[in-house]
Design an enzyme around this catalytic site. Structure first.
Site, PDB file in Angstrom:
ATOM      1  N   GLU A 284      10.155  -1.920   3.896  1.00 22.90           N
ATOM      2  CA  GLU A 284       9.323  -2.081   1.918  1.00 22.90           C
ATOM      3  C   GLU A 284       9.870  -1.096   1.593  1.00 22.90           C
ATOM      4  OE1 GLU A 284       6.112   0.393   4.297  1.00 22.90           O
ATOM      5  OE2 GLU A 284       5.142  -0.745   4.300  1.00 22.90           O
TER       6      GLU A 284
ATOM      7  N   GLY B 214       0.459  -1.344   0.288  1.00 23.96           N
ATOM      8  CA  GLY B 214      -0.046  -0.290  -0.206  1.00 23.96           C
ATOM      9  C   GLY B 214       0.828   1.346   0.378  1.00 23.96           C
TER      10      GLY B 214
HETATM   11  C1  5RP Z   1       2.928   0.543   6.125  1.00 21.65           C
HETATM   12  C2  5RP Z   1       2.759   1.723   4.943  1.00 21.65           C
HETATM   13  C3  5RP Z   1       1.457   1.193   4.571  1.00 21.65           C
HETATM   14  O1  5RP Z   1       1.940   0.258   2.969  1.00 21.65           O
HETATM   15  C4  5RP Z   1       0.567   2.541   4.553  1.00 21.65           C
HETATM   16  O2  5RP Z   1       0.678   2.961   5.472  1.00 21.65           O
HETATM   17  C5  5RP Z   1      -0.650   2.401   3.967  1.00 21.65           C
HETATM   18  O3  5RP Z   1      -1.336   1.766   4.829  1.00 21.65           O
HETATM   19  P1  5RP Z   1      -3.271   1.771   4.709  1.00 21.65           P
HETATM   20  O4  5RP Z   1      -3.672   0.465   3.726  1.00 21.65           O
HETATM   21  O5  5RP Z   1      -3.596   1.084   5.565  1.00 21.65           O
HETATM   22  O6  5RP Z   1      -3.904   3.221   3.975  1.00 21.65           O
HETATM   23  O7  5RP Z   1       3.474   2.532   4.330  1.00 21.65           O
HETATM   24  O8  5RP Z   1       4.523   1.031   6.156  1.00 21.65           O
END
Ligand code: 5RP
Length: 239
Positions: free
Chosen positions: A110, A89
């Site tokens: 990530e 995400g």
């Molecule tokens: C985690 C991330 C997530 O991908 C980002 O925060 C998006 O999260 P969500 O899908 O809950 O909005 O970078 O470190």
């Protein structure tokens, strides 16, 4: 308000559903972290038999546990030298498909997993689209704990409005990432993402930033009843 959240839920689910198309031929699949990725994992659980022979790795302990609970073969990141595809995400996506990530404090892994993946697919709901990075979401940084005060001060002196991230509940003290660092969120205002990334990477104590520049191959933007698939060609100089 309820309607808004339902819309958002469908938007995330639609993006996650579309992402399934990108893992068909992948032997090693990297999976990120967050609520949109949770939808993706949920969909994966429904087609378990199609993917039971594949290998998974993940950007967080949370995602590893979720994948294992379903029964998938999950590899520790340390023994994976590439992934065929990475699904994750994002917190913000700009017009060039550059992103802010790290809302779940998993930014370091990530970025590593995305970098070493042959294809990088990001799934977001429509609220994540911004005109410029940092517009709605702060930019997270992972910082070596021993350097916390020094890094905090330099960020403050530079006018980047740092805050140390604290959990909403369940722990006293700052959020500690799975990779051991403390998270500092900065709000630098309107920025040149690449310039800021390069500057931040020269500050000792900062392990990684949540600026993902030239990382997305595909961004799937989910809406209540459709998806918009955006793609970016890698330049000659990119891995
Ligand atoms: C985690 C991330 C997530 O991908 C980002 O925060 C998006 O999260 P969500 O899908 O809950 O909005 O970078 O470190």
């Amino acid at each position: 308000m309820d309607v808004y959240y339902k819309d958002l839920d469908s938007a995330k689910e639609n993006a996650a559903k579309e992402a399934l198309k990108y893992i068909n031929d992948a032997e090693i699949i990297g999976v990120g972290t967050g609520s949109t990725v949770e939808k993706f994992i949920d969909l994966l659980s429904r087609v378990y038999n199609d993917y039971r022979d594949r290998y998974f790795t993940a950007s967080s302990i949370d995602t590893m546990l979720k994948l294992r609970k379903i029964g998938f073969k999950v590899l520790h990141q340390s023994i994976v030298d590439h992934m065929d595809v990475y699904i994750d995400g994002a917190d913000e996506v700009d017009g060039e498909l550059n992103m802010v990530k790290g809302g779940g404090a998993a930014l370091t892994l990530e970025k590593i997993l995305a970098y070493y993946s042959r294809k990088r697919v990001f799934i977001v709901d429509y609220t994540k689209i911004v005109k410029y990075l940092g517009e709605k979401h702060p930019i997270p940084l992972e910082v070596i704990p021993q350097a916390l005060a020094m890094v905090y001060k330099i960020l403050k002196d530079k006018g980047y409005n740092p805050t140390i991230r604290y959990p909403v509940k369940g722990k006293y003290g700052p959020v500690i990432a799975d990779t051991g660092g403390v998270i500092i969120d900065i709000r630098p205002g309107r920025i040149d993402p690449l310039k800021l990334e390069m500057e931040l990477k020269t500050i000792p104590g900062i392990v990684e930033t949540g600026l993902f520049i030239n990382f997305a191959d595909i961004v799937i933007v989910g809406y209540k009843d459709k998806v918009d698939v955006r793609s970016r060609a890698r330049s000659f100089y990119e891995k």
